[in-house]
Design a protein around this motif. Sequence first.
Motif, PDB file in Angstrom:
ATOM      1  N   ILE A  96       0.862  -1.189   0.000  1.00 54.26           N
ATOM      2  CA  ILE A  96       0.000   0.000   0.000  1.00 54.26           C
ATOM      3  C   ILE A  96       0.896   1.236   0.000  1.00 54.26           C
ATOM      4  N   LYS A  97       0.822   2.013  -1.080  1.00 58.82           N
ATOM      5  CA  LYS A  97       1.745   3.145  -1.227  1.00 58.82           C
ATOM      6  C   LYS A  97       1.060   4.458  -0.895  1.00 58.82           C
ATOM      7  N   ALA A  98       1.044   4.784   0.387  1.00 54.86           N
ATOM      8  CA  ALA A  98       0.426   6.039   0.818  1.00 54.86           C
ATOM      9  C   ALA A  98       1.400   7.212   0.796  1.00 54.86           C
ATOM     10  N   ALA A  99       2.678   6.954   0.548  1.00 59.40           N
ATOM     11  CA  ALA A  99       3.669   8.043   0.596  1.00 59.40           C
ATOM     12  C   ALA A  99       3.430   9.064  -0.512  1.00 59.40           C
ATOM     13  N   ALA A 100       3.775  10.310  -0.209  1.00 61.17           N
ATOM     14  CA  ALA A 100       3.747  11.389  -1.205  1.00 61.17           C
ATOM     15  C   ALA A 100       5.177  11.556  -1.725  1.00 61.17           C
ATOM     16  N   ALA A 102       8.192  12.653  -4.050  1.00 64.48           N
ATOM     17  CA  ALA A 102       8.494  13.791  -4.930  1.00 64.48           C
ATOM     18  C   ALA A 102       8.604  13.297  -6.367  1.00 64.48           C
ATOM     19  N   ASP A 103       8.036  14.049  -7.301  1.00 63.83           N
ATOM     20  CA  ASP A 103       8.123  13.677  -8.715  1.00 63.83           C
ATOM     21  C   ASP A 103       9.428  14.180  -9.336  1.00 63.83           C
ATOM     22  N   TYR A 104      10.005  15.205  -8.712  1.00 62.73           N
ATOM     23  CA  TYR A 104      11.246  15.801  -9.225  1.00 62.73           C
ATOM     24  C   TYR A 104      12.258  15.974  -8.097  1.00 62.73           C
ATOM     25  N   THR A 128      12.130  11.810 -10.672  1.00 62.56           N
ATOM     26  CA  THR A 128      12.470  10.649  -9.838  1.00 62.56           C
ATOM     27  C   THR A 128      11.852   9.405 -10.497  1.00 62.56           C
ATOM     28  N   ASP A 129      12.271   8.231 -10.071  1.00 60.71           N
ATOM     29  CA  ASP A 129      11.644   7.010 -10.582  1.00 60.71           C
ATOM     30  C   ASP A 129      10.277   6.839  -9.940  1.00 60.71           C
ATOM     31  N   ASP A 130       9.319   6.333 -10.689  1.00 61.23           N
ATOM     32  CA  ASP A 130       7.996   6.041 -10.145  1.00 61.23           C
ATOM     33  C   ASP A 130       8.032   4.650  -9.491  1.00 61.23           C
ATOM     34  N   ILE A 131       8.031   4.646  -8.169  1.00 59.40           N
ATOM     35  CA  ILE A 131       8.192   3.397  -7.410  1.00 59.40           C
ATOM     36  C   ILE A 131       7.012   2.469  -7.664  1.00 59.40           C
ATOM     37  N   LEU A 132       5.831   3.039  -7.615  1.00 61.48           N
ATOM     38  CA  LEU A 132       4.615   2.242  -7.746  1.00 61.48           C
ATOM     39  C   LEU A 132       4.488   1.637  -9.145  1.00 61.48           C
ATOM     40  N   LYS A 133       4.843   2.408 -10.134  1.00 60.51           N
ATOM     41  CA  LYS A 133       4.794   1.911 -11.513  1.00 60.51           C
ATOM     42  C   LYS A 133       5.776   0.745 -11.663  1.00 60.51           C
ATOM     43  N   GLY A 147      -2.431   1.859  -4.607  1.00 58.65           N
ATOM     44  CA  GLY A 147      -1.806   3.180  -4.611  1.00 58.65           C
ATOM     45  C   GLY A 147      -2.731   4.230  -4.023  1.00 58.65           C
ATOM     46  N   PHE A 148      -2.202   5.416  -3.851  1.00 59.97           N
ATOM     47  CA  PHE A 148      -2.987   6.581  -3.453  1.00 59.97           C
ATOM     48  C   PHE A 148      -2.907   7.589  -4.584  1.00 59.97           C
ATOM     49  N   SER A 149      -3.882   8.458  -4.652  1.00 61.50           N
ATOM     50  CA  SER A 149      -3.882   9.466  -5.693  1.00 61.50           C
ATOM     51  C   SER A 149      -4.378  10.772  -5.096  1.00 61.50           C
ATOM     52  N   MET A 150      -3.599  11.808  -5.247  1.00 60.23           N
ATOM     53  CA  MET A 150      -3.956  13.128  -4.748  1.00 60.23           C
ATOM     54  C   MET A 150      -4.296  14.005  -5.915  1.00 60.23           C
ATOM     55  N   GLU A 151      -5.490  14.561  -5.882  1.00 62.24           N
ATOM     56  CA  GLU A 151      -5.912  15.407  -6.991  1.00 62.24           C
ATOM     57  C   GLU A 151      -6.617  16.637  -6.462  1.00 62.24           C
ATOM     58  N   ALA A 161      -6.797   6.699 -14.478  1.00 61.69           N
ATOM     59  CA  ALA A 161      -5.647   6.656 -15.398  1.00 61.69           C
ATOM     60  C   ALA A 161      -4.409   6.135 -14.663  1.00 61.69           C
ATOM     61  N   LYS A 162      -4.226   6.543 -13.417  1.00 65.41           N
ATOM     62  CA  LYS A 162      -3.077   6.064 -12.623  1.00 65.41           C
ATOM     63  C   LYS A 162      -3.214   4.577 -12.325  1.00 65.41           C
ATOM     64  N   LEU A 163      -4.437   4.159 -12.008  1.00 65.67           N
ATOM     65  CA  LEU A 163      -4.707   2.741 -11.730  1.00 65.67           C
ATOM     66  C   LEU A 163      -4.252   1.885 -12.913  1.00 65.67           C
ATOM     67  N   ARG A 165      -2.240   2.901 -15.593  1.00 66.31           N
ATOM     68  CA  ARG A 165      -0.843   3.141 -15.985  1.00 66.31           C
ATOM     69  C   ARG A 165       0.133   2.383 -15.088  1.00 66.31           C
ATOM     70  N   LYS A 166      -0.223   2.264 -13.798  1.00 66.37           N
ATOM     71  CA  LYS A 166       0.704   1.645 -12.838  1.00 66.37           C
ATOM     72  C   LYS A 166       0.347   0.187 -12.561  1.00 66.37           C
ATOM     73  N   HIS A 167      -0.658  -0.345 -13.265  1.00 67.01           N
ATOM     74  CA  HIS A 167      -1.062  -1.759 -13.128  1.00 67.01           C
ATOM     75  C   HIS A 167      -1.440  -2.099 -11.692  1.00 67.01           C
TER      76      HIS A 167
HETATM   77  N1  CTP Z   1       4.322   7.330  -6.549  1.00 61.50           N
HETATM   78  C1  CTP Z   1       5.486   6.567  -6.505  1.00 61.50           C
HETATM   79  N2  CTP Z   1       6.657   7.082  -6.985  1.00 61.50           N
HETATM   80  C2  CTP Z   1       6.692   8.321  -7.522  1.00 61.50           C
HETATM   81  C3  CTP Z   1       5.516   9.101  -7.577  1.00 61.50           C
HETATM   82  C4  CTP Z   1       4.339   8.575  -7.061  1.00 61.50           C
HETATM   83  O1  CTP Z   1       5.453   5.429  -6.023  1.00 61.50           O
HETATM   84  N3  CTP Z   1       7.854   8.799  -7.989  1.00 61.50           N
HETATM   85  C5  CTP Z   1       3.072   6.725  -6.024  1.00 61.50           C
HETATM   86  C6  CTP Z   1       2.521   7.404  -4.789  1.00 61.50           C
HETATM   87  O2  CTP Z   1       3.053   6.810  -3.613  1.00 61.50           O
HETATM   88  C7  CTP Z   1       1.021   7.153  -4.925  1.00 61.50           C
HETATM   89  C8  CTP Z   1       0.803   7.063  -6.431  1.00 61.50           C
HETATM   90  O3  CTP Z   1       2.081   6.832  -7.011  1.00 61.50           O
HETATM   91  O4  CTP Z   1       0.644   5.914  -4.358  1.00 61.50           O
HETATM   92  C9  CTP Z   1       0.158   8.267  -7.056  1.00 61.50           C
HETATM   93  O5  CTP Z   1       0.868   9.432  -6.707  1.00 61.50           O
HETATM   94  P1  CTP Z   1       0.392  10.825  -7.301  1.00 61.50           P
HETATM   95  O6  CTP Z   1       1.386  11.880  -6.951  1.00 61.50           O
HETATM   96  O7  CTP Z   1      -1.052  11.053  -6.958  1.00 61.50           O
HETATM   97  O8  CTP Z   1       0.412  10.527  -8.875  1.00 61.50           O
HETATM   98  P2  CTP Z   1       1.545  10.635  -9.952  1.00 61.50           P
HETATM   99  O9  CTP Z   1       1.528   9.365 -10.725  1.00 61.50           O
HETATM  100  O10 CTP Z   1       2.854  11.054  -9.371  1.00 61.50           O
HETATM  101  O11 CTP Z   1       0.965  11.751 -10.930  1.00 61.50           O
HETATM  102  P3  CTP Z   1       0.802  13.355 -10.678  1.00 61.50           P
HETATM  103  O12 CTP Z   1       1.598  13.749  -9.452  1.00 61.50           O
HETATM  104  O13 CTP Z   1       1.325  13.958 -11.941  1.00 61.50           O
HETATM  105  O14 CTP Z   1      -0.678  13.562 -10.478  1.00 61.50           O
END
Ligand code: CTP
Length: 226
Positions: A96-100, A102-104, A128-133, A147-151, A161-163, A165-167
């Motif tokens: 369960i990936k509740a962490a926020a 950083a994308d950059y 950064t690498d997308d861990i969940l993907k 996963g979690f999604s913040m919008e 779309a995230k569901l 894309r990240k399988h």
């Molecule tokens: N996540 C992750 N690794 C990253 C970015 C996000 O594992 N580098 C995971 C988060 O832990 C969360 C999920 O992906 O469970 C969705 O994160 P979110 O920020 O909502 O979505 P992103 O795919 O990063 O898209 P965006 O921020 O552009 O909405």
Amino acid sequence: LEYAAASKDMKGLKVLVTAGPTREALDPVRYLTNHSTGKMGYAIAREAALRGAAVTLVSGPTTLEPPLFVDTVPVESAREMFDAVTSRAWEQDIIIKAAAVADYRPAAVSEDKIKKLDGGSAIALERTDDILKHLGEHRRAGQFLCGFSMETRDMIKNSRAKLARKHLDMIVANNLRVAGAGFGVDTNVVTLITGEELLELPLLGKDEVASRLLDEILARRKAKKV
Ligand code: CTP
Ligand code: CA
């Protein structure tokens, strides 16, 4: 006492939870981060442990006490979280990936403190690498991935779309514009989304959200017969 009283319906399951923000260093004194406090992820880890699961909590920097009977692994950056999670992922039944995360991150980390100059400045960032993907693409058969999604807009559409894309098996969508949801507070308002279904939960304490989320995950694992 609480541990003795809880039903042990997660006994024998290995669960990995991530929580909190990440910190991406710019120089020895500065970093990029976000408003995550870790409360939601800690509540999930605590609840899963209460219900008898063997829980690993990979946590970015927070001010929270590590939950009892949980193996807590502290990390700082997205890269550290990636390593801590992927090295422990294979044996998990539920992630369960509740962490926020950083994308950059700053493209370069300065060894010395960056001095101010006259005029403006620009910081070069890299992804950064997308861990969940990564987890979705390298998943063991039968493992449940949430996963979690913040919008702030188009929550359902973007989360679906995230569901895909990240399988993922499930995504917990969080609308930051709703009162009582999101950062720092003890309550949350979430919608649980799977391939077919959509379950809107009311305003609940984060402990209660955690408990409902685990109920739904267990029910879906059963339906999938894993
Ligand atoms: N996540 C992750 N690794 C990253 C970015 C996000 O594992 N580098 C995971 C988060 O832990 C969360 C999920 O992906 O469970 C969705 O994160 P979110 O920020 O909502 O979505 P992103 O795919 O990063 O898209 P965006 O921020 O552009 O909405
Ligand atoms: Ca993101």
